[in-house]
Design an enzyme around this catalytic site. Structure first.
Site, short mmCIF file in Angstrom:
data_model
loop_
_atom_site.label_atom_id
_atom_site.label_comp_id
_atom_site.label_asym_id
_atom_site.label_seq_id
_atom_site.Cartn_x
_atom_site.Cartn_y
_atom_site.Cartn_z
N TRP A 356 2.40 -15.03 3.84
CA TRP A 356 3.74 -14.63 4.30
C TRP A 356 3.92 -14.85 5.79
CZ3 TRP A 356 5.09 -9.12 6.08
CH2 TRP A 356 4.04 -8.57 6.81
N ASP A 357 2.87 -15.36 6.47
CA ASP A 357 2.91 -15.46 7.93
C ASP A 357 4.07 -16.30 8.46
OD1 ASP A 357 0.35 -14.77 6.85
OD2 ASP A 357 -0.50 -14.90 8.86
N GLU A 495 -2.99 -4.03 4.05
CA GLU A 495 -3.94 -4.40 3.00
C GLU A 495 -5.05 -3.37 2.77
OE1 GLU A 495 -5.30 -8.36 3.96
OE2 GLU A 495 -3.59 -9.16 2.86
N LYS A 616 -4.22 -0.98 8.05
CA LYS A 616 -4.75 -2.16 8.73
C LYS A 616 -3.70 -2.71 9.71
CE LYS A 616 -6.37 -6.83 7.53
NZ LYS A 616 -6.44 -7.82 6.45
C1 BGC Z 1 -3.31 -10.01 6.94
C2 BGC Z 1 -2.15 -10.60 6.21
C3 BGC Z 1 -2.00 -12.06 6.61
C4 BGC Z 1 -3.30 -12.81 6.39
C5 BGC Z 1 -3.22 -14.24 6.85
C6 BGC Z 1 -4.55 -10.83 6.69
O1 BGC Z 1 -5.60 -10.32 7.45
O2 BGC Z 1 -3.55 -8.70 6.49
O3 BGC Z 1 -0.96 -9.91 6.50
O4 BGC Z 1 -1.00 -12.67 5.87
O5 BGC Z 1 -4.32 -12.16 7.11
O6 BGC Z 1 -2.94 -14.32 8.20
#
Ligand code: BGC
Length: 827
Positions: A356-357, A495, A616
């Site tokens: 989703w970045d 997460e 997180k």
């Molecule tokens: C984050 C996610 C992100 C992913 C990729 C993870 O550590 O919690 O939000 O999309 O990294 O950057």
């Protein structure tokens, strides 16, 4: 490391830091990228030369922990870098074994040029100065080049140069993935090409992407070609040329290696081998390539630079972030089927997957390179059928995009996750982050708002919004006791929480962020049908079988989704959040120091982060990041919640105190939500976010790839949050809030095809649109509205406020524009 506005400079060679440097010195052009590994090295624990193609994926199967696991990786392509030398009878250049008398590595961000300068002494006391320069061409997307100049300081004799293309590479860049199958390339062909070049052809063993790399190596003295004795020593999967010629004491030789990289995914070719051979024969010399490469970068900087006045560190880091974004996705990406990998094309973390970045990345692209953001949205559009299939498979309707996406748009998230602290493989439920679909819908909407591109909305955007809305309508279920709709079994952006401590099956109910986003999408889907051309609306209604009943249902759910609150009026992260235990943050900080990955710490202790009020990264606070307080009040009001913006500060404090920032995205969001209320704290978080990669604040992750979401997020923070730039109610609002540390910003933003020039300083703010303006006719500064049109510069005086500067409440000075160069979007 020192810097000067456009340069990252490293002094000395430090094996422990090499991985981070390699990631940060990656060169790329939005088609392929190569880590900044030293030319003379191989993957050996210190160095990791990696070359990655946009969307160049391959799948492998591994038996792991009793399960059959298929992983899709962004393939490490044949290494085109190898270039080394030795003085007659000596050893090949090797910084770990030779005496290094001096060493400097410099990344020139303006030019996209990586340089190394060193002096080395071999075991026979022979001293050689070496300068190497490298580029991955920004315009000729298939070309890359190295120039290495050797000076025999105190010796003379024969010098040998070894140039190779190495196809015997695997994906071994991330320690945690070592147990997974990583052999993706099958060697096909190795041969000489004419007098001075060689060819290597390989193919990925599952996706069958054929890769041809041709390399031409020539030696020059004082600009003239030198006769060399050339030997080919090709092996399966590796092409090597060794060149020998004499060098006099104090003399210099320049070696040039020009490489062409083509794949079977390229357009306008018959097949990659022929194309690579032809390109390497036709390619100019290094100087010619550098000149055209620098011109291509100039065009990018003209559109994309953000000038920070009198704060060199922030300046160089912002530019570094823009640089890496444009190396990952560029005008070359526009014609490709490419998404934007979370870790760039800079390493193998997350296997090059797309998350989703984009939500953090697209706002910058929309404002400077909308053709690139459109291309990234089309990557999603092409995967709409797969998203529909994923929804069906999960028993839903509409389109459910995967949490991790790769080649085909199927779900690529891993099912097991290795905790390096405990060595245990634990279930990975992160694919329950359904909010990724809402982020895609928001990206579509923002793109439309920034560009006014009706063709895109008609042809692609509307369909995506509608199908995502359908998905939310189908996952929402009526909860009789609550008298509202709820969404169960999901994960929010945080997460750390993937399940309740008191429930066996994974997933959480009514994640506030997810539910509010779902309501937002449902409302936009209804609106979009009124925005598209009438014929297109009829087509969509017929094609997607949208009836009045369905629209009524979207409306009903969008007004009756449940949002949980804590007793103190703060939005709860999810149902039941209040029942979780408080964590003793101080004790954990004291015991472990770095507690960013509290989840791993607790799991290794035999505990679970699910038991605690510990996040997180921003979750509820994402809402304040994405929406203004007015928008949020309106949105929650439409859900019949009486949300008062007064609770925002308490909400921010509440969650900020319970967040470990285990994701680099977290600081970006927190800095944003504090920008207006606490500039000092906001600045500190922005500062930390700017340092995320360059100082590797996660302690080891940068070497595996940069964090592109955080990089682009910091740029957008400066661009929109620090300037307070907002388009709302037919007005272009500017509410700058520069912290004391920032003395001024200068940037251009593309809105509906016209460039808005902006200078936000301490004494004055100026706004102009010298070459036409298709946006709003009014500009709002500190609650006052002023007429705004092309050709005039509006200047507002500033005054000192408590913790920064702000525009005065007065009529602006108006002058007519003269200077400034006009640039359009590149495509
Ligand atoms: C984050 C996610 C992100 C992913 C990729 C993870 O550590 O919690 O939000 O999309 O990294 O950057």
């Amino acid at each position: 490391m020192s810097d000067s506005g456009w340069k990252l400079v490293y002094e000395g060679f430090d094996p422990a830091q090499e991985g981070v440097r390699e990631a940060l010195c990656t060169l790329g052009n939005g088609y392929f990228a190569t880590r900044g590994a030293a030319e003379e090295t191989e993957a050996d624990g210190v160095h990791y030369p990696g070359t990655y193609l946009t969307c160049g994926y391959n799948r492998r199967v591994t038996e792991l922990a009793g399960r059959r696991i298929e992983n899709e990786d962004l393939v490490n392509l044949p290494n085109w870098l190898p270039l080394s030398f030795r003085a007659q009878g000596g050893e090949w250049l090797n910084l770990s074994r030779m005496e290094v008398l001096s060493y400097t590595q410099e990344l020139d961000i303006r030019l996209g040029l990586l340089q190394r300068r060193m002096r080395v002494r071999d075991e026979l006391g022979r001293e050689t100065s070496v300068t190497s320069r490298r580029l991955v061409h920004m315009r000729h997307q298939n070309l890359a080049a190295i120039e290495m100049t050797l000076t025999a300081e105190n010796w003379s004799g024969a010098v040998e140069v070894r140039s190779a293309i190495n196809g015997r590479v695997i994906n071994a860049g991330v320690e945690r993935y070592r147990q997974l199958s990583s052999n993706h390339l099958a060697p096909l062909e190795v041969c000489d090409l004419g007098e001075d070049a060689m060819l290597l052809v390989a193919e990925t063993n599952q996706s069958h992407i054929r890769i041809a790399e041709a390399g031409r190596t020539r030696v020059f003295r004082d600009g003239s070609p030198v006769e060399v004795a050339r030997e080919s020593a090709h092996e399966k999967g590796r092409a090597t040329h060794t060149l020998a010629c004499p060098i006099g004491r104090g003399q210099s030789l320049t070696v040039e290696k020009i490489v062409a990289l083509y794949t079977s995914r390229d357009r306008a070719i018959s097949e990659p081998t022929e194309a690579a051979v032809q390109a390497v024969v036709m390619a100019e010399d290094f100087a010619g390539l550098l000149a055209s490469h620098a011109l291509a970068w100039k065009a990018l900087w003209d559109r994309g630079d953000i000038v920070v006045e009198r704060h060199p560190r922030t300046q160089v880091l912002l530019r570094l972030h823009i640089f890496h974004l444009l190396q990952t996705v560029s005008p070359n990406t526009v014609d490709l089927d490419a998404g934007v990998p979370a870790r760039g094309l800079h390493g193998e973390a997350y296997r090059g997957h797309i998350f989703w970045d984009e939500l953090f990345i697209l706002p910058y692209l929309d404002a400077h390179f909308p053709s690139i953001s459109r291309a990234l949205l089309l990557y999603r559009y092409r995967r709409l059928p797969e998203a529909r299939r994923l929804a069906r498979e999960a028993g839903h309707e509409g389109a459910m995009f995967p949490w991790q996406s790769g080649s085909s748009g199927r779900e690529e998230s891993q099912v097991l996750h290795l905790n390096p602290r405990s060595g245990r493989w634990t279930p990975d439920n992160s694919n329950r982050q359904r909010h990724v679909s809402a982020a895609i819908a928001l990206n579509v909407w923002r793109h439309w708002q920034a560009t006014g591109d009706r063709t895109f909305l008609d042809r692609h955007g509307a369909e995506m919004l509608i199908e995502i809305a359908r998905f939310w309508a189908s996952v929402a279920t009526w909860d009789e006791p609550l008298g509202r709709y709820g969404i169960a079994g999901v994960m929010g952006p945080d997460e750390f929480h993937d399940a309740y401590p008191w429930r066996d099956e994974p997933g959480l109910d009514n994640n506030a962020y997810t539910n509010v986003m779902a309501a937002w999408v449902l409302r936009r889907a209804a609106e979009v049908l009124d925005l598209v051309q009438p014929e297109r609306r009829r087509e969509l209604e017929r094609m997607l079988e949208i009836g009045d009943d369905e629209r009524a249902r979207w409306d009903e759910i969008s007004r009756r989704l449940h949002v949980p609150f804590l007793d103190n009026g703060i939005i709860a992260q999810f149902d039941g959040y209040d029942e979780l235990a408080e964590l003793d943050w101080d004790a954990y900080r004291e015991k472990y120091g770095d507690i960013q990955r509290l989840d791993r710490i607790l799991e290794a202790e035999g505990d679970s982060v699910n038991r605690y009020k510990a996040s997180k990264q921003a979750d509820v606070l994402m809402l304040f990041y994405l929406f203004s307080s007015d928008e949020l009040r309106e949105l929650l009001g439409s859900l019949s919640y009486d949300f008062s913006p007064e609770v925002i500060p308490a909400t921010v404090d509440y969650y900020l105190a319970r967040t470990s920032h285990g994701s680099t995205l977290s600081r970006v969001v927190h800095s944003w939500v504090l920008a207006r209320r606490n500039r000092a704290r906001s600045w500190q978080l922005l500062h930390d976010a700017l340092e995320s990669d360059v100082s590797d604040i996660q302690g080891g992750t940068t070497a595996e790839g940069i964090h592109l979401g955080a990089m682009a997020g910091t740029v957008d923070l400066v661009q929109r949050a620090q300037t307070g730039l907002e388009l709302r109610d037919g007005v272009l609002w500017l509410t700058p809030c520069l912290p004391n540390e920032l003395q001024g910003l200068r940037l251009k933003i593309l809105h509906h095809g016209s460039w808005l020039h902006l200078h936000v300083g301490c004494e004055e703010i100026t706004v102009s649109a010298p070459y036409g303006w298709a946006g709003f006719e009014r500009i709002g500064v500190r609650d006052q509205l002023h007429q705004f049109r092309a050709g005039e510069t509006l200047s507002f005086g500033c005054e000192r406020a408590e913790d920064g500067w702000r525009p005065k409440k007065e009529e602006p000075r108006r002058t007519s524009d003269a200077e400034n160069d006009a640039v359009g979007d590149l495509r």
